[in-house]
Write a protein that holds these residues in place. Structure first.
Motif, mmCIF file in Angstrom:
data_model
loop_
_atom_site.group_PDB
_atom_site.id
_atom_site.type_symbol
_atom_site.label_atom_id
_atom_site.label_comp_id
_atom_site.label_asym_id
_atom_site.label_seq_id
_atom_site.Cartn_x
_atom_site.Cartn_y
_atom_site.Cartn_z
ATOM 1 N N LEU A 1 -69.153 -61.115 -22.834
ATOM 2 C CA LEU A 1 -69.356 -61.478 -22.012
ATOM 3 C C LEU A 1 -69.509 -63.241 -21.812
ATOM 4 O O LEU A 1 -69.311 -64.371 -20.841
ATOM 5 C CB LEU A 1 -70.713 -61.097 -21.138
ATOM 6 C CG LEU A 1 -70.786 -59.451 -20.693
ATOM 7 C CD1 LEU A 1 -72.202 -59.155 -19.955
ATOM 8 C CD2 LEU A 1 -69.841 -59.604 -19.277
ATOM 9 N N VAL B 1 -66.732 -65.231 -22.490
ATOM 10 C CA VAL B 1 -65.379 -64.643 -21.549
ATOM 11 C C VAL B 1 -65.771 -66.108 -20.563
ATOM 12 O O VAL B 1 -65.080 -66.822 -20.013
ATOM 13 C CB VAL B 1 -65.287 -63.277 -21.022
ATOM 14 C CG1 VAL B 1 -65.122 -63.535 -19.725
ATOM 15 C CG2 VAL B 1 -64.586 -62.255 -21.903
ATOM 16 N N PHE B 2 -67.410 -65.995 -20.432
ATOM 17 C CA PHE B 2 -68.082 -67.146 -19.777
ATOM 18 C C PHE B 2 -67.669 -68.066 -20.282
ATOM 19 O O PHE B 2 -67.223 -69.703 -19.219
ATOM 20 C CB PHE B 2 -69.487 -66.722 -19.650
ATOM 21 C CG PHE B 2 -70.306 -67.926 -18.549
ATOM 22 C CD1 PHE B 2 -69.679 -68.022 -17.631
ATOM 23 C CD2 PHE B 2 -71.162 -67.847 -19.076
ATOM 24 C CE1 PHE B 2 -70.723 -69.324 -16.435
ATOM 25 C CE2 PHE B 2 -71.736 -69.126 -18.609
ATOM 26 C CZ PHE B 2 -71.812 -69.887 -17.246
ATOM 27 N N LEU C 1 -60.658 -68.892 -16.656
ATOM 28 C CA LEU C 1 -60.574 -67.411 -15.842
ATOM 29 C C LEU C 1 -59.824 -67.423 -14.666
ATOM 30 O O LEU C 1 -60.025 -68.312 -13.687
ATOM 31 C CB LEU C 1 -62.005 -66.490 -15.541
ATOM 32 C CG LEU C 1 -62.989 -66.477 -16.072
ATOM 33 C CD1 LEU C 1 -64.184 -65.806 -15.883
ATOM 34 C CD2 LEU C 1 -62.843 -65.411 -17.304
ATOM 35 N N ARG D 1 -59.844 -61.086 -19.468
ATOM 36 C CA ARG D 1 -59.986 -61.972 -21.468
ATOM 37 C C ARG D 1 -60.454 -60.658 -21.957
ATOM 38 O O ARG D 1 -60.422 -60.759 -23.330
ATOM 39 C CB ARG D 1 -61.095 -62.662 -20.333
ATOM 40 C CG ARG D 1 -59.886 -63.905 -19.412
ATOM 41 C CD ARG D 1 -59.223 -64.541 -20.662
ATOM 42 N NE ARG D 1 -58.701 -65.617 -19.269
ATOM 43 C CZ ARG D 1 -57.329 -65.343 -18.661
ATOM 44 N NH1 ARG D 1 -57.011 -64.105 -18.759
ATOM 45 N NH2 ARG D 1 -56.660 -66.798 -17.860
ATOM 46 N N ALA E 1 -74.037 -59.123 -17.135
ATOM 47 C CA ALA E 1 -73.190 -60.117 -16.191
ATOM 48 C C ALA E 1 -73.349 -60.428 -15.172
ATOM 49 O O ALA E 1 -72.729 -61.523 -14.260
ATOM 50 C CB ALA E 1 -71.683 -59.872 -15.997
ATOM 51 N N VAL F 1 -68.360 -62.830 -13.445
ATOM 52 C CA VAL F 1 -67.366 -62.233 -14.209
ATOM 53 C C VAL F 1 -67.291 -61.466 -13.053
ATOM 54 O O VAL F 1 -68.204 -60.913 -13.580
ATOM 55 C CB VAL F 1 -67.893 -62.376 -15.861
ATOM 56 C CG1 VAL F 1 -66.943 -61.006 -16.639
ATOM 57 C CG2 VAL F 1 -68.048 -63.456 -16.387
ATOM 58 N N ARG F 2 -66.105 -61.392 -13.096
ATOM 59 C CA ARG F 2 -65.656 -59.064 -12.919
ATOM 60 C C ARG F 2 -65.319 -58.381 -13.467
ATOM 61 O O ARG F 2 -64.390 -58.431 -14.499
ATOM 62 C CB ARG F 2 -64.949 -59.238 -11.451
ATOM 63 C CG ARG F 2 -64.724 -60.963 -10.663
ATOM 64 C CD ARG F 2 -63.289 -61.346 -9.933
ATOM 65 N NE ARG F 2 -63.008 -62.148 -10.973
ATOM 66 C CZ ARG F 2 -61.543 -63.020 -10.501
ATOM 67 N NH1 ARG F 2 -61.391 -62.648 -9.143
ATOM 68 N NH2 ARG F 2 -61.253 -63.658 -11.357
ATOM 69 N N ASP G 1 -61.954 -59.737 -15.046
ATOM 70 C CA ASP G 1 -62.216 -60.744 -16.089
ATOM 71 C C ASP G 1 -62.518 -59.885 -17.509
ATOM 72 O O ASP G 1 -61.684 -60.089 -18.448
ATOM 73 C CB ASP G 1 -63.091 -61.295 -15.930
ATOM 74 C CG ASP G 1 -63.224 -62.634 -14.980
ATOM 75 O OD1 ASP G 1 -61.604 -62.909 -14.737
ATOM 76 O OD2 ASP G 1 -64.229 -62.845 -13.503
ATOM 77 N N VAL G 2 -63.557 -58.140 -17.250
ATOM 78 C CA VAL G 2 -63.546 -57.757 -17.995
ATOM 79 C C VAL G 2 -62.961 -56.233 -17.728
ATOM 80 O O VAL G 2 -63.576 -56.038 -16.534
ATOM 81 C CB VAL G 2 -64.601 -57.949 -18.044
ATOM 82 C CG1 VAL G 2 -65.416 -56.687 -19.907
ATOM 83 C CG2 VAL G 2 -65.214 -59.589 -19.107
#
Length: 436
Positions: A71, A74-75, A83, A88, A110, A115-116, A138-139
């Motif tokens: 996380l 990705v963030f 994003l 990702r 999260a 982040v979705r 996103d994840v």
């Protein structure tokens, strides 16, 4: 949250290891600030984008060991593209139940991030999962079959995945998912980070790691050669007659200090029969096995987690990935087929600092199976004692009060299932209309 258990008071905090403040705040609201051993060892490397192999038994905090750095990167990593609604990060897990569990844990971690996240697995309609992907994700957390299926259909893009996690790799091997995993790995030809987590490292998993990971660091969260079962789990094994197992189990379920309990059966039919028998004896019981639809299985697991029921009867495949920390007892109603199944079953209790009791009822026709398990795991019980539901040794060994009865109340229905029959009285078949 599956890692919601005490860690060592001197272990570093997530903040001290450089985790984004938004993630630290979300974890703190769950009562989590300090790291477990596997998290302390993996975080500095994983946050840096290093490929790694994490080896630790289930229940030792692996989910946050990979979930937090995933996380965070990705963030906030400069190495990960901005994003844009295409995934990702991808987390592959062996079972539907574990997909739900990991998805829940990552969603909570999260909570303060933009982040979705979604979970995709079989047993659910394609339409709702495809719609979520089209809206932007996103994840992704998913099982191998459904991930591969959606990718091959063109609904799941993998060309922007920057972080890939394979969780419980040895279980994926056991369940025959290795060909699907290899196809997914071959679809990720671009530069990305891979983290592989496994309780054991059989040959095919080592080969997989050598083929698809780039100079991975191998991390073990326990001493080399340490026992494969949790030291916090007390193991009680005895021979029980097949016709007496239900009565024995009824007594065990009245033991002092018993909380949430998982009872393992080898077959779907036995799981259903045991659940019905125990409900008929007045226990709050649910079931998880392959003959149930996915929504019914999820309902049973949710009821077990929130305490609506305190007994879950499960088959091995259905129960893999049940990640609940406050299980006090595991009962092997039927002896497992092999040593690793035994390890996975009893790993559902004694998790992450809690103590637990694992009880194995060895039928007279199951002694050969037990001897293989005993010898391979060095359990020092080659000839378990013979106990009956009336044996004083049973009562002493498991702190069962003298007044334990054959039933604990009025017959109930199995959670989500048909009403229980009163013991000794089969349900009356429906009356047929006479033919004309």
């Amino acid at each position: 949250m599956s890692a919601h258990t005490p860690s060592k008071p001197d272990s570093p905090t997530f903040a001290e290891l450089g985790v984004a403040v938004e993630i630290c705040e979300a974890l703190a609201t769950e009562g989590i600030t300090r790291t477990f051993a596997i998290q302390e060892l993996t975080l500095p490397l994983a946050l840096d984008g290093t490929d790694l192999i994490g080896q630790a038994r289930t229940g030792m905090g692996k989910t946050l060991g990979f979930g937090v750095p995933l996380l965070d990167r990705v963030f906030d990593s400069a190495e990960v593209e901005e994003l844009d609604g295409t995934p990702r990060a991808l987390v592959i897990v062996p079972t539907r139940e574990l997909a739900v569990q990991v998805g829940d844990d990552l969603t909570r971690a999260a909570a303060k991030l933009p982040v979705r996240l979604t979970t995709i697995y079989g047993g659910r309609p394609y339409e709702e999962q495809i719609e979520a992907l089209r809206e932007g994700i996103d994840v992704v957390v998913g099982t191998p079959g459904r991930v591969l299926d959606l990718h091959q259909r063109g609904d799941l893009q993998l060309d922007r995945v920057a972080v890939l996690v394979l969780d419980e790799a040895d279980e994926m091997l056991d369940l025959g998912f290795l060909p699907d995993i290899e196809k997914i790995l071959r679809a990720l030809e671009h530069e990305h980070q891979t983290m592989l987590f496994s309780a054991t490292m059989p040959g095919p998993i080592i080969t997989l790691a050598r083929s698809f990971l780039k100079q991975p660091v191998h991390i073990r969260a326990e001493e080399v050669g340490s026992a494969q079962t949790h030291a916090t789990t007390r193991q009680v094994t005895f021979q029980a007659h097949r016709m007496d197992k239900a009565a024995v189990t009824t007594r065990i379920l009245q033991a002092q200090g018993r909380g949430k309990t998982i009872i393992f059966a080898r077959t779907k039919r036995t799981a259903a029969e045991v659940a019905t028998e125990l409900a008929g004896r007045g226990f709050a019981v649910g079931s998880v096995h392959g003959d149930m639809g996915q929504p019914a299985r999820e309902k049973s697991l949710a009821a077990f987690r929130d305490g609506t029921i305190d007994i879950l009867v499960a088959t091995d495949v259905a129960a893999r990935g049940i990640d609940i920390d406050d299980v006090t007892h595991v009962i092997n109603y039927q002896t497992p087929d092999d040593p690793m199944t035994y390890v996975h079953r009893i790993g559902r209790t004694g998790r992450a600092g809690h103590s637990g009791t694992a009880i194995t009822l060895v039928g007279y026709d199951e002694l050969a199976k037990w001897k293989v398990i005993n010898d391979e795991l060095g359990l020092d019980t080659p000839e378990p004692p013979q106990w009956f539901s009336t044996s004083p040794e049973l009562f002493d060994a498991l702190s069962i009060p003298e007044g334990a009865q054959d039933s604990v109340g009025r017959p109930r229905r199995v959670f989500g299932g048909p009403a229980a029959a009163v013991r000794g009285h089969a349900p009356r078949p429906p009356r047929r209309k006479p033919r004309r």
